[in-house]
Write a protein that holds these residues in place. Structure first.
Motif, PDB file in Angstrom:
ATOM      1  N   ASP A 119      23.358 -23.878  35.665  1.00  0.00           N
ATOM      2  CA  ASP A 119      23.227 -22.528  36.210  1.00  0.00           C
ATOM      3  C   ASP A 119      24.243 -22.290  37.329  1.00  0.00           C
ATOM      4  O   ASP A 119      24.880 -21.244  37.381  1.00  0.00           O
ATOM      5  CB  ASP A 119      21.811 -22.285  36.746  1.00  0.00           C
ATOM      6  N   SER A 120      24.393 -23.265  38.216  1.00  0.00           N
ATOM      7  CA  SER A 120      25.356 -23.144  39.318  1.00  0.00           C
ATOM      8  C   SER A 120      26.777 -23.060  38.794  1.00  0.00           C
ATOM      9  O   SER A 120      27.573 -22.234  39.252  1.00  0.00           O
ATOM     10  CB  SER A 120      25.231 -24.331  40.274  1.00  0.00           C
ATOM     11  N   ALA A 121      27.102 -23.907  37.820  1.00  0.00           N
ATOM     12  CA  ALA A 121      28.451 -23.892  37.245  1.00  0.00           C
ATOM     13  C   ALA A 121      28.735 -22.555  36.572  1.00  0.00           C
ATOM     14  O   ALA A 121      29.811 -21.984  36.735  1.00  0.00           O
ATOM     15  CB  ALA A 121      28.615 -25.041  36.250  1.00  0.00           C
ATOM     16  N   ALA A 122      27.760 -22.029  35.817  1.00  0.00           N
ATOM     17  CA  ALA A 122      27.938 -20.735  35.142  1.00  0.00           C
ATOM     18  C   ALA A 122      28.119 -19.620  36.166  1.00  0.00           C
ATOM     19  O   ALA A 122      28.959 -18.731  35.990  1.00  0.00           O
ATOM     20  CB  ALA A 122      26.751 -20.454  34.229  1.00  0.00           C
ATOM     21  N   ALA A 123      27.350 -19.650  37.245  1.00  0.00           N
ATOM     22  CA  ALA A 123      27.459 -18.631  38.291  1.00  0.00           C
ATOM     23  C   ALA A 123      28.834 -18.645  38.954  1.00  0.00           C
ATOM     24  O   ALA A 123      29.314 -17.615  39.428  1.00  0.00           O
ATOM     25  CB  ALA A 123      26.371 -18.833  39.345  1.00  0.00           C
ATOM     26  N   LEU A 124      29.470 -19.815  38.978  1.00  0.00           N
ATOM     27  CA  LEU A 124      30.799 -19.951  39.568  1.00  0.00           C
ATOM     28  C   LEU A 124      31.914 -19.733  38.550  1.00  0.00           C
ATOM     29  O   LEU A 124      33.082 -19.945  38.835  1.00  0.00           O
ATOM     30  CB  LEU A 124      30.944 -21.341  40.202  1.00  0.00           C
ATOM     31  N   GLY A 125      31.540 -19.330  37.321  1.00  0.00           N
ATOM     32  CA  GLY A 125      32.534 -19.059  36.283  1.00  0.00           C
ATOM     33  C   GLY A 125      32.863 -20.255  35.416  1.00  0.00           C
ATOM     34  O   GLY A 125      33.806 -20.209  34.628  1.00  0.00           O
ATOM     35  N   GLY A 126      32.092 -21.334  35.533  1.00  0.00           N
ATOM     36  CA  GLY A 126      32.325 -22.522  34.721  1.00  0.00           C
ATOM     37  C   GLY A 126      31.887 -22.304  33.281  1.00  0.00           C
ATOM     38  O   GLY A 126      31.238 -21.312  32.961  1.00  0.00           O
ATOM     39  N   THR A 127      32.254 -23.227  32.424  1.00  0.00           N
ATOM     40  CA  THR A 127      31.901 -23.133  31.019  1.00  0.00           C
ATOM     41  C   THR A 127      31.134 -24.378  30.586  1.00  0.00           C
ATOM     42  O   THR A 127      31.230 -25.427  31.217  1.00  0.00           O
ATOM     43  CB  THR A 127      33.151 -23.001  30.131  1.00  0.00           C
ATOM     44  N   PHE A 128      30.400 -24.247  29.499  1.00  0.00           N
ATOM     45  CA  PHE A 128      29.623 -25.365  28.970  1.00  0.00           C
ATOM     46  C   PHE A 128      30.408 -26.054  27.867  1.00  0.00           C
ATOM     47  O   PHE A 128      30.984 -25.420  26.996  1.00  0.00           O
ATOM     48  CB  PHE A 128      28.290 -24.859  28.399  1.00  0.00           C
ATOM     49  N   SER A 129      30.435 -27.361  27.926  1.00  0.00           N
ATOM     50  CA  SER A 129      30.975 -28.151  26.827  1.00  0.00           C
ATOM     51  C   SER A 129      30.167 -29.438  26.771  1.00  0.00           C
ATOM     52  O   SER A 129      29.558 -29.840  27.752  1.00  0.00           O
ATOM     53  CB  SER A 129      32.465 -28.461  27.021  1.00  0.00           C
ATOM     54  N   ALA A 130      30.139 -30.041  25.605  1.00  0.00           N
ATOM     55  CA  ALA A 130      29.416 -31.294  25.443  1.00  0.00           C
ATOM     56  C   ALA A 130      30.434 -32.371  25.103  1.00  0.00           C
ATOM     57  O   ALA A 130      31.062 -32.332  24.054  1.00  0.00           O
ATOM     58  CB  ALA A 130      28.360 -31.173  24.355  1.00  0.00           C
ATOM     59  N   GLU A 131      30.614 -33.286  26.012  1.00  0.00           N
ATOM     60  CA  GLU A 131      31.653 -34.304  25.897  1.00  0.00           C
ATOM     61  C   GLU A 131      31.599 -35.068  24.572  1.00  0.00           C
ATOM     62  O   GLU A 131      32.610 -35.378  23.976  1.00  0.00           O
ATOM     63  CB  GLU A 131      31.512 -35.283  27.062  1.00  0.00           C
ATOM     64  N   HIS A 132      30.398 -35.371  24.111  1.00  0.00           N
ATOM     65  CA  HIS A 132      30.249 -36.141  22.870  1.00  0.00           C
ATOM     66  C   HIS A 132      29.623 -35.311  21.764  1.00  0.00           C
ATOM     67  O   HIS A 132      29.044 -35.845  20.832  1.00  0.00           O
ATOM     68  CB  HIS A 132      29.421 -37.408  23.127  1.00  0.00           C
ATOM     69  N   GLY A 133      29.724 -34.008  21.837  1.00  0.00           N
ATOM     70  CA  GLY A 133      29.201 -33.126  20.802  1.00  0.00           C
ATOM     71  C   GLY A 133      27.883 -32.482  21.186  1.00  0.00           C
ATOM     72  O   GLY A 133      27.136 -33.000  22.002  1.00  0.00           O
ATOM     73  N   VAL A 134      27.597 -31.349  20.590  1.00  0.00           N
ATOM     74  CA  VAL A 134      26.387 -30.595  20.885  1.00  0.00           C
ATOM     75  C   VAL A 134      25.236 -31.082  20.016  1.00  0.00           C
ATOM     76  O   VAL A 134      24.192 -31.478  20.513  1.00  0.00           O
ATOM     77  CB  VAL A 134      26.617 -29.075  20.681  1.00  0.00           C
ATOM     78  N   GLU A 135      25.435 -31.015  18.690  1.00  0.00           N
ATOM     79  CA  GLU A 135      24.404 -31.406  17.721  1.00  0.00           C
ATOM     80  C   GLU A 135      23.060 -30.773  18.071  1.00  0.00           C
ATOM     81  O   GLU A 135      22.990 -29.744  18.707  1.00  0.00           O
ATOM     82  CB  GLU A 135      24.300 -32.930  17.638  1.00  0.00           C
ATOM     83  N   ARG A 136      21.972 -31.373  17.644  1.00  0.00           N
ATOM     84  CA  ARG A 136      20.632 -30.835  17.888  1.00  0.00           C
ATOM     85  C   ARG A 136      20.182 -31.047  19.336  1.00  0.00           C
ATOM     86  O   ARG A 136      19.420 -30.263  19.876  1.00  0.00           O
ATOM     87  CB  ARG A 136      19.629 -31.499  16.948  1.00  0.00           C
ATOM     88  N   PHE A 137      20.652 -32.106  19.962  1.00  0.00           N
ATOM     89  CA  PHE A 137      20.169 -32.490  21.278  1.00  0.00           C
ATOM     90  C   PHE A 137      20.519 -31.483  22.372  1.00  0.00           C
ATOM     91  O   PHE A 137      19.749 -31.245  23.284  1.00  0.00           O
ATOM     92  CB  PHE A 137      20.711 -33.882  21.627  1.00  0.00           C
ATOM     93  N   LYS A 138      21.694 -30.877  22.281  1.00  0.00           N
ATOM     94  CA  LYS A 138      22.124 -29.926  23.321  1.00  0.00           C
ATOM     95  C   LYS A 138      22.357 -28.524  22.763  1.00  0.00           C
ATOM     96  O   LYS A 138      22.957 -27.681  23.415  1.00  0.00           O
ATOM     97  CB  LYS A 138      23.382 -30.450  24.010  1.00  0.00           C
ATOM     98  N   LYS A 139      21.839 -28.280  21.570  1.00  0.00           N
ATOM     99  CA  LYS A 139      22.011 -26.981  20.934  1.00  0.00           C
ATOM    100  C   LYS A 139      21.478 -25.849  21.814  1.00  0.00           C
ATOM    101  O   LYS A 139      22.102 -24.805  21.952  1.00  0.00           O
ATOM    102  CB  LYS A 139      21.301 -26.999  19.581  1.00  0.00           C
ATOM    103  N   HIS A 140      20.322 -26.055  22.425  1.00  0.00           N
ATOM    104  CA  HIS A 140      19.734 -25.024  23.283  1.00  0.00           C
ATOM    105  C   HIS A 140      20.632 -24.722  24.485  1.00  0.00           C
ATOM    106  O   HIS A 140      20.678 -23.591  24.972  1.00  0.00           O
ATOM    107  CB  HIS A 140      18.333 -25.435  23.738  1.00  0.00           C
ATOM    108  N   LEU A 141      21.373 -25.720  24.942  1.00  0.00           N
ATOM    109  CA  LEU A 141      22.278 -25.503  26.071  1.00  0.00           C
ATOM    110  C   LEU A 141      23.492 -24.684  25.638  1.00  0.00           C
ATOM    111  O   LEU A 141      23.964 -23.821  26.380  1.00  0.00           O
ATOM    112  CB  LEU A 141      22.713 -26.837  26.676  1.00  0.00           C
ATOM    113  N   LEU A 142      23.997 -24.964  24.443  1.00  0.00           N
ATOM    114  CA  LEU A 142      25.115 -24.181  23.919  1.00  0.00           C
ATOM    115  C   LEU A 142      24.696 -22.724  23.776  1.00  0.00           C
ATOM    116  O   LEU A 142      25.437 -21.818  24.158  1.00  0.00           O
ATOM    117  CB  LEU A 142      25.577 -24.735  22.570  1.00  0.00           C
ATOM    118  N   GLU A 143      23.488 -22.497  23.249  1.00  0.00           N
ATOM    119  CA  GLU A 143      23.013 -21.126  23.073  1.00  0.00           C
ATOM    120  C   GLU A 143      22.838 -20.416  24.419  1.00  0.00           C
ATOM    121  O   GLU A 143      23.063 -19.219  24.532  1.00  0.00           O
ATOM    122  CB  GLU A 143      21.703 -21.121  22.290  1.00  0.00           C
TER     123      GLU A 143
END
Length: 107
Positions: free
Chosen positions: A44-68
């Protein structure tokens, strides 16, 4: 036996996303605890500062909710169009990363 706290590596990227490896908890339990509180605060803090989300080792099912939640809507739409073009029935790696365009969340 009392577990000892051992954090051999901690890294912080420019987008304020912190990855910590601790050996006193099983990896999945540690990740579940972090993902349910601290990571969301960092994201949330990173997004508020204009940061972006990425998953270093892939999103897959485990971080899908974070990508969304944190992913760029334009990029997600492009990924869904590609998924629809190549796999409209969602047969290949079903439910991972993105849904085809004609599917709604939770389907």
């Amino acid at each position: 036996m009392t577990p000892t706290l051992s954090c051999p590596s901690t890294t912080m990227s420019a987008t304020a996303i912190c990855t910590t490896t601790c050996s006193f908890l099983p990896r999945l339990e540690f990740t579940r605890r972090i993902e349910s509180s601290l990571s969301l605060q960092l994201y949330d803090s990173a997004a508020a500062l204009g940061g972006t989300f990425s998953a270093e080792h892939g999103v897959e099912r485990f971080k899908k909710h974070l990508l969304e939640r944190y992913g760029d809507p334009g990029r997600i739409a492009a990924m869904r169009r590609i998924k629809t073009a190549f796999d409209p029935a969602d047969i290949m790696n079903s439910g991972a990363v993105v849904r085809p365009l004609d599917e709604t969340p939770g389907s």
